[in-house]
Scaffold this motif. Structure first.
Motif, PDB file in Angstrom:
ATOM      1  N   SER A  95     -27.274  41.584 -63.855  1.00 42.13           N
ATOM      2  CA  SER A  95     -28.051  40.903 -64.884  1.00 42.13           C
ATOM      3  C   SER A  95     -28.450  39.503 -64.443  1.00 42.13           C
ATOM      4  N   GLU A  96     -27.512  38.759 -63.893  1.00 37.56           N
ATOM      5  CA  GLU A  96     -27.812  37.398 -63.461  1.00 37.56           C
ATOM      6  C   GLU A  96     -28.803  37.387 -62.294  1.00 37.56           C
ATOM      7  N   LYS A  97     -28.619  38.301 -61.352  1.00 40.53           N
ATOM      8  CA  LYS A  97     -29.540  38.376 -60.221  1.00 40.53           C
ATOM      9  C   LYS A  97     -30.936  38.755 -60.681  1.00 40.53           C
ATOM     10  N   LEU A  98     -31.002  39.738 -61.569  1.00 40.76           N
ATOM     11  CA  LEU A  98     -32.308  40.201 -62.039  1.00 40.76           C
ATOM     12  C   LEU A  98     -33.009  39.123 -62.847  1.00 40.76           C
ATOM     13  N   LYS A  99     -32.243  38.366 -63.619  1.00 39.18           N
ATOM     14  CA  LYS A  99     -32.841  37.293 -64.412  1.00 39.18           C
ATOM     15  C   LYS A  99     -33.551  36.289 -63.510  1.00 39.18           C
ATOM     16  N   GLU A 100     -32.898  35.889 -62.440  1.00 38.19           N
ATOM     17  CA  GLU A 100     -33.504  34.947 -61.495  1.00 38.19           C
ATOM     18  C   GLU A 100     -34.742  35.554 -60.836  1.00 38.19           C
ATOM     19  N   GLN A 101     -34.645  36.835 -60.474  1.00 33.84           N
ATOM     20  CA  GLN A 101     -35.763  37.495 -59.808  1.00 33.84           C
ATOM     21  C   GLN A 101     -36.978  37.602 -60.722  1.00 33.84           C
ATOM     22  N   ILE A 102     -36.756  37.984 -61.970  1.00 32.97           N
ATOM     23  CA  ILE A 102     -37.862  38.135 -62.924  1.00 32.97           C
ATOM     24  C   ILE A 102     -38.518  36.792 -63.200  1.00 32.97           C
ATOM     25  N   GLN A 103     -37.721  35.743 -63.330  1.00 38.41           N
ATOM     26  CA  GLN A 103     -38.293  34.418 -63.578  1.00 38.41           C
ATOM     27  C   GLN A 103     -39.144  33.961 -62.400  1.00 38.41           C
ATOM     28  N   GLN A 104     -38.674  34.239 -61.180  1.00 37.81           N
ATOM     29  CA  GLN A 104     -39.442  33.861 -60.000  1.00 37.81           C
ATOM     30  C   GLN A 104     -40.740  34.664 -59.918  1.00 37.81           C
ATOM     31  N   LEU A 106     -42.391  36.044 -62.363  1.00 36.48           N
ATOM     32  CA  LEU A 106     -43.306  35.611 -63.412  1.00 36.48           C
ATOM     33  C   LEU A 106     -43.967  34.285 -63.059  1.00 36.48           C
ATOM     34  N   ALA A 107     -43.210  33.398 -62.457  1.00 34.08           N
ATOM     35  CA  ALA A 107     -43.777  32.114 -62.064  1.00 34.08           C
ATOM     36  C   ALA A 107     -44.906  32.313 -61.059  1.00 34.08           C
ATOM     37  N   GLU A 108     -44.705  33.194 -60.093  1.00 35.25           N
ATOM     38  CA  GLU A 108     -45.733  33.479 -59.097  1.00 35.25           C
ATOM     39  C   GLU A 108     -46.944  34.146 -59.744  1.00 35.25           C
ATOM     40  N   LEU A 109     -46.680  35.061 -60.677  1.00 34.19           N
ATOM     41  CA  LEU A 109     -47.766  35.767 -61.349  1.00 34.19           C
ATOM     42  C   LEU A 109     -48.583  34.810 -62.207  1.00 34.19           C
ATOM     43  N   ARG A 110     -47.905  33.905 -62.930  1.00 31.54           N
ATOM     44  CA  ARG A 110     -48.625  32.922 -63.741  1.00 31.54           C
ATOM     45  C   ARG A 110     -49.492  32.014 -62.867  1.00 31.54           C
ATOM     46  N   LEU A 111     -48.916  31.607 -61.731  1.00 34.51           N
ATOM     47  CA  LEU A 111     -49.657  30.728 -60.828  1.00 34.51           C
ATOM     48  C   LEU A 111     -50.937  31.408 -60.332  1.00 34.51           C
TER      49      LEU A 111
END
Length: 367
Positions: A95-104, A106-111
């Motif tokens: 869960s913790e690993k996936l949370k970091e991965q999803i946030q990263q 999403l940040a790239e996708l938003r950019l």
């Protein structure tokens, strides 16, 4: 054996019983629900649970169930419990690993999407409007199905109350013998009509899943030109959206099934109560039956009407839920979106995929 393992194993046994027809979806529900309950539960609640005598009760019940399961189910359990407990143990770390991965991601996708924010916003809004148009007829169809089925149920049950009144007035001798068949017939009609209602409502969720697939695919095509080089990240978010929406459809299916079963349970006591009254002495039978039979039709109608009013709005509520999910997607893709906590949706999808794969492997071994 720890309390956590015993609780999980007990839950698995509760859904297997003495049979071996446990499904992957049931196991996934147990694992996921157990994980989320522990994650959201307060620390003092867990400590109180451990300090109480429930651990002894669970251990005793666990041993009792082990003695009752047949050889095949016991063999399945021996494979299933270690797999499920190991899967659960990995969830927190994953869960913790996936949370970091999803946030990263999403940040790239938003950019990548930020130069086209207005266009993306317009496409998602258009997708929401199209989704509302597609889903609206299904909400009306569900409401109409519920109205028709409840009207049919009333129509099927109404004659029994009238026939009981007629028999009550006609028969002086042999009243018990004349009325007894009606108890079984009433129960059969209740079971038959409620089962028919459940069967008619069940396919509704499958039709919605088709519309969900179509809507998500349309959104994918509309956004793809703006997400070049990050298609995998866009696909991941859309897969999460699809999973959430389809999960909602499954929850709707379960609500419809549970509601119809609840209606059956509310109507069945009337047949049982009639049966009990027929066991009383013959002299007081007419006096005790009279008021009961007079109110029988109205009481059943009331339960059916309560069901209709409860279930008919389900479709509209579901439609709003789906639209909200797409709106949340639009907000996540916006340039000023904050941190997201919906990585649990992706984690749950992974859990369900792993459980399905486990069961598929078991079936291949058995064959």
């Amino acid at each position: 054996m720890s309390l956590k393992v015993v609780t999980l194993a007990l839950a698995l046994l509760a859904i297997t019983g003495a049979q071996a027809d446990i499904s992957a979806e049931q196991v996934a529900d147990v694992v996921w629900n157990y994980f989320t309950q522990l994650g959201s539960g307060a620390k003092d609640t867990v400590e109180q649970l451990q300090q109480s005598d429930i651990s002894k009760q669970l251990n005793t019940l666990f041993q009792d169930n082990l003695q009752n399961v047949n050889a095949y189910a016991e063999g399945l359990q021996k494979k299933l419990v270690p797999f499920a407990t190991e899967l659960h143990a990995k969830l927190r770390q994953d869960s913790e690993k996936l949370k970091e991965q999803i946030q990263q991601e999403l940040a790239e996708l938003r950019l990548k999407l930020s130069p086209y924010a207005d266009e993306v916003h317009q496409h998602v809004n258009r997708n929401i409007q199209e989704l509302q148009l597609k889903l609206s007829p299904y909400a009306e169809e569900l409401k109409e199905q519920v109205n028709q089925n409840t009207a049919l149920l009333r129509q099927q049950l109404a004659p029994y109350a009238q026939e009981l009144r007629d028999k009550l007035q006609e028969n002086v001798d042999g009243l018990q013998a004349a009325l007894t068949p009606y108890t079984e017939q009433l129960q059969q009609q209740i079971d038959k009509n409620v089962a028919g209602m459940k069967d008619k409502l069940a396919p509704w969720a499958d039709e919605l899943k088709v519309k969900i697939d179509q809507n998500v695919e349309e959104l994918r095509k509309q956004l793809a030109p703006y997400a070049q080089d990050v298609q995998d990240k866009l696909n991941r978010q859309l897969e999460g959206l699809s999973f959430q929406m389809k999960k909602g459809a499954e929850e709707l299916r379960a609500k419809l099934s549970d509601s119809t079963e609840e209606l059956r349970q509310k109507l069945s006591p009337y047949a049982e109560e009639l049966k009990e009254k027929l066991r009383t002495d013959a002299e007081g039978l007419r006096q005790s039956l009279g008021p009961y039979v007079e109110g029988l039709s109205g009481q059943m109608d009331q339960k059916i009407e309560e069901f209709r009013q409860t279930v008919a709005p389900y479709g509209e509520a579901f439609n709003k839920q789906l639209v909200q999910k797409v709106e949340e997607m639009r907000q996540k893709l916006g340039p000023y979106a904050g941190e997201v906590e919906d990585h649990l949706s992706f984690l749950e999808k992974d859990v369900r995929d792993k459980v399905a794969s486990f069961f598929s492997t078991l079936q291949q071994i058995e064959n």
